[in-house]
Motif scaffolding. Sequence first.
Motif, PDB file in Angstrom:
ATOM      1  N   MET A   1      52.122 -21.633  -1.784  1.00 39.40           N
ATOM      2  CA  MET A   1      51.816 -22.791  -1.220  1.00 39.40           C
ATOM      3  C   MET A   1      51.712 -22.344   0.602  1.00 39.40           C
ATOM      4  O   MET A   1      51.360 -22.192   0.964  1.00 39.40           O
ATOM      5  N   ALA A   2      52.370 -21.018   0.060  1.00 41.09           N
ATOM      6  CA  ALA A   2      52.663 -20.340   1.453  1.00 41.09           C
ATOM      7  C   ALA A   2      51.871 -19.894   2.540  1.00 41.09           C
ATOM      8  O   ALA A   2      51.473 -19.424   3.770  1.00 41.09           O
ATOM      9  N   ASN A   3      50.783 -19.431   1.409  1.00 43.92           N
ATOM     10  CA  ASN A   3      49.299 -19.160   1.568  1.00 43.92           C
ATOM     11  C   ASN A   3      48.166 -20.182   2.366  1.00 43.92           C
ATOM     12  O   ASN A   3      47.089 -19.611   2.531  1.00 43.92           O
ATOM     13  N   ASP A   8      43.481 -25.929   5.975  1.00 42.44           N
ATOM     14  CA  ASP A   8      43.220 -26.820   4.736  1.00 42.44           C
ATOM     15  C   ASP A   8      43.258 -28.046   4.531  1.00 42.44           C
ATOM     16  O   ASP A   8      42.414 -28.357   3.585  1.00 42.44           O
ATOM     17  N   HIS A   9      44.149 -28.310   5.057  1.00 45.73           N
ATOM     18  CA  HIS A   9      44.497 -30.479   4.823  1.00 45.73           C
ATOM     19  C   HIS A   9      43.615 -30.981   5.602  1.00 45.73           C
ATOM     20  O   HIS A   9      43.666 -31.822   5.068  1.00 45.73           O
TER      21      HIS A   9
END
Length: 111
Positions: A1-3, A8-9
């Motif tokens: 999730m860090a990338n 993107d959401h």
Amino acid sequence: MANTLITDHFLAHKKSTEPSKNIKTEKKTTISTTDVLPSTAADLSRGEELRKLKQFDLTLEYGPCTGITRMQRWNRADKHGLKPPLEIKDLIVQHLDNEDYTLCLWKDYEL
């Protein structure tokens, strides 16, 4: 999730090139010259003269203006070689009986 990126959401939406039906169109209004009250040349020149006198009051180059008349300030500045505008003296002399012309901008305020 860090990338992942915040973008993107969220879904991307294309902006429509057609005007929206929900947006109200502004009605352009025109003002005819008969709707405006005519002002005389004397009113315009008086306003311009008072604007010049106020500018003289606000010019610190000629010293403080509180507590004295515009003519006293003009004479003091002239006495000290500060070369105040002759136009200002002429305006004051032409209207010696009118306090709007003779008293400084701050006449209505107590010291």
